[in-house]
Design an enzyme around this catalytic site. Structure first.
Site, PDB file in Angstrom:
ATOM      1  N   ARG A 122       0.845  -1.197   0.000  1.00  0.00           N
ATOM      2  CA  ARG A 122       0.000   0.000   0.000  1.00  0.00           C
ATOM      3  C   ARG A 122       0.879   1.245   0.000  1.00  0.00           C
ATOM      4  O   ARG A 122       0.927   2.000   0.966  1.00  0.00           O
ATOM      5  CB  ARG A 122      -0.958  -0.057   1.170  1.00  0.00           C
ATOM      6  CG  ARG A 122      -2.021  -1.108   0.912  1.00  0.00           C
ATOM      7  CD  ARG A 122      -3.011  -1.183   2.022  1.00  0.00           C
ATOM      8  NE  ARG A 122      -4.362  -1.179   1.503  1.00  0.00           N
ATOM      9  CZ  ARG A 122      -5.444  -1.272   2.265  1.00  0.00           C
ATOM     10  NH1 ARG A 122      -5.345  -1.338   3.544  1.00  0.00           N
ATOM     11  NH2 ARG A 122      -6.632  -1.265   1.702  1.00  0.00           N
ATOM     12  N   GLN A 127      -1.197   2.674  -5.585  1.00  0.00           N
ATOM     13  CA  GLN A 127      -2.571   2.993  -5.183  1.00  0.00           C
ATOM     14  C   GLN A 127      -3.593   2.575  -6.233  1.00  0.00           C
ATOM     15  O   GLN A 127      -4.684   2.117  -5.894  1.00  0.00           O
ATOM     16  CB  GLN A 127      -2.703   4.489  -4.908  1.00  0.00           C
ATOM     17  CG  GLN A 127      -2.784   4.771  -3.435  1.00  0.00           C
ATOM     18  CD  GLN A 127      -2.849   6.241  -3.113  1.00  0.00           C
ATOM     19  OE1 GLN A 127      -2.848   7.094  -4.005  1.00  0.00           O
ATOM     20  NE2 GLN A 127      -2.894   6.547  -1.847  1.00  0.00           N
ATOM     21  N   ASP A 130      -4.731  -0.991  -5.809  1.00  0.00           N
ATOM     22  CA  ASP A 130      -5.156  -1.380  -4.467  1.00  0.00           C
ATOM     23  C   ASP A 130      -6.583  -1.932  -4.505  1.00  0.00           C
ATOM     24  O   ASP A 130      -7.563  -1.238  -4.232  1.00  0.00           O
ATOM     25  CB  ASP A 130      -5.043  -0.153  -3.544  1.00  0.00           C
ATOM     26  CG  ASP A 130      -5.353  -0.481  -2.099  1.00  0.00           C
ATOM     27  OD1 ASP A 130      -5.754  -1.630  -1.823  1.00  0.00           O
ATOM     28  OD2 ASP A 130      -5.218   0.418  -1.255  1.00  0.00           O
TER      29      ASP A 130
END
Ligand code: NAD
Length: 382
Positions: A122, A127, A130
């Site tokens: 993370r 991102q 994710d």
């Protein structure tokens, strides 16, 4: 390079790993795409849409498994599916490597490279990959919508000629990605929202959504476990949270509970007495049910009515919103694919921290140290 899109086989799964809109970029690189017939139907992506996007569609699942170089999936393949994979192929998905590492043994032995979307680090650069956050967002939204569907009351304040209806009171436990989305959704529906989290940093985010943050004095202990996650707390610290939760539960119409600690069972934060103290007609949605649940009375996957309180423990909330859950997941997977498929060529560079972090196994050996340890343990047990 051949990329295969399979129909998910897990019970209740409605999502698909890539949607027709995902294919443009892949096909432009010269990647061939083959789709199992019906793969996207439950998510509203028909075979014709995949064909129109440039993929071929077949009912021959074993052929896809044995010929594809890359297989993006939502859930891990069954051992019998894994047995058909070709050596050197790549599987990417929610593979649950920390929960059920031994179930991946067949693919590892066949020198299949496994990437787990749960293990994508993370960090800012990752991102857009994710998928945990994407699915938690959908789950937080859907938990509130489901609660509103069974609550025998309205969410918003209503002032009518027949009198005033007060707004519903919603209590969100765990203000991470799912919890914050639950807060935002409940606020949009007009509820008064309170929230609790052990991480002090969550307070500002809760308040920025127009909800009240409930603080507990945990005696200055460290509650941050790194990477934005919570640490596992002592029983004494957990008890302080449990007392606050019991007091707040009694005045709440809806509780949405999302508290989790990565790699650990969900903390048991809601005692059975707290559920008994809730008013008849109240609703508790335990979003942490897949990790065992935050409520003592939770039976994962079972909806119960206890003293007039509805306790829901859904195991796959994203699958209840399959079109958007699949669209978000597909974008995460596509961004991840960008790291291993360059100009249509498969290149796995494990010096890239995102790839190394997400890699469960490569060339017949576990890569992720936590998975390697778990596999050693499971082998010595068997
Ligand atoms: P998660 O699903 O592991 O946990 C959900 C929430 O439960 C967390 O906010 C956690 O603090 C809370 N919790 C754990 N134990 C608790 C307890 N005993 N009592 C009350 N609450 C408890 O976490 P998540 O939602 O996936 O992520 C948490 C945070 O991580 C996010 O809010 C964000 O700050 C950060 N994050 C960062 C990135 C990134 O940098 N790319 C991506 C996603 C999340």
């Amino acid at each position: 390079m051949l990329l295969g899109i399979l129909k998910e086989t897990a019970p209740g799964e409605t999502r698909v790993a890539l949607v027709p809109e995902s294919l443009k970029n892949l096909l432009a690189q010269g990647i061939e795409v083959v789709v199992e017939s019906g793969a996207g139907r439950a998510a509203g992506a028909l075979d014709e849409a995949y064909e129109a996007a440039g993929a071929s569609v077949t009912g021959d699942r074993p052929a896809i498994l044995s010929e594809a170089d890359v297989l993006p999936v939502v859930n891990a393949l069954s051992p019998s599916d894994q047995a058909l994979l070709k050596s050197g192929s790549v599987v990417i998905g929610f593979l649950r490597p920390l929960e059920t590492p031994a179930s991946l043994a067949t693919a590892i032995a066949l020198h299949v490279t496994l990437f787990s979307m749960e293990l994508v680090p993370r960090i800012s650069r990752a991102q857009s990959m994710d998928a945990l956050s994407s699915m938690a967002t959908v789950a937080g939204y859907k938990a509130v919508i489901n609660a509103a569907g069974v609550l025998p009351r309205l969410f918003p304040l209503l002032m009518t000629a027949a009198g005033t209806i007060p707004p519903a009171r919603v209590f969100v436990i765990g203000a991470g990605v799912a919890g914050l989305q639950a807060i935002a959704t409940a606020r949009r529906l007009g509820a008064v929202v309170e929230a609790y989290d052990v991480r002090a940093a969550a307070g500002e985010q809760v308040r920025s959504l127009g909800a009240k943050f409930l603080d507990v004095d945990l005696g200055g202990i460290n509650t941050e476990g790194g990477g934005g996650y919570a640490a596992e707390l002592s029983e004494e610290a957990l008890d302080r949270g449990r007392d606050l939760i019991a007091r707040t539960a009694a005045r709440s119409d809806v509780i949405i509970t999302t508290a989790q600690v990565p790699g650990r069972p969900a903390p048991r934060l809601i005692r059975s007495e707290a559920v008994r103290a809730m008013r008849p007609g109240s609703v508790l949605v335990d979003v942490a049910a897949p990790a065992g649940g935050n409520c003592e009375l939770t039976i994962p996957g079972v909806m119960q009515t206890l003293g007039g309180v509805t306790l829901m423990a859904p195991l796959n909330l994203p699958a209840e919103c399959p079109a958007d859950a699949s669209a978000l997941y597909a974008r995460n997977v596509l961004n991840f694919l960008g790291l291993i498929a360059k100009q249509g060529q498969l290149t796995i560079d494990l010096t890239d921290e995102v790839l190394a972090g997400a890699c469960v196994a490569h060339k017949g050996a576990p890569v992720n140290p936590r998975v390697a340890k778990l596999l050693e343990v499971s082998q010595s047990v068997n």
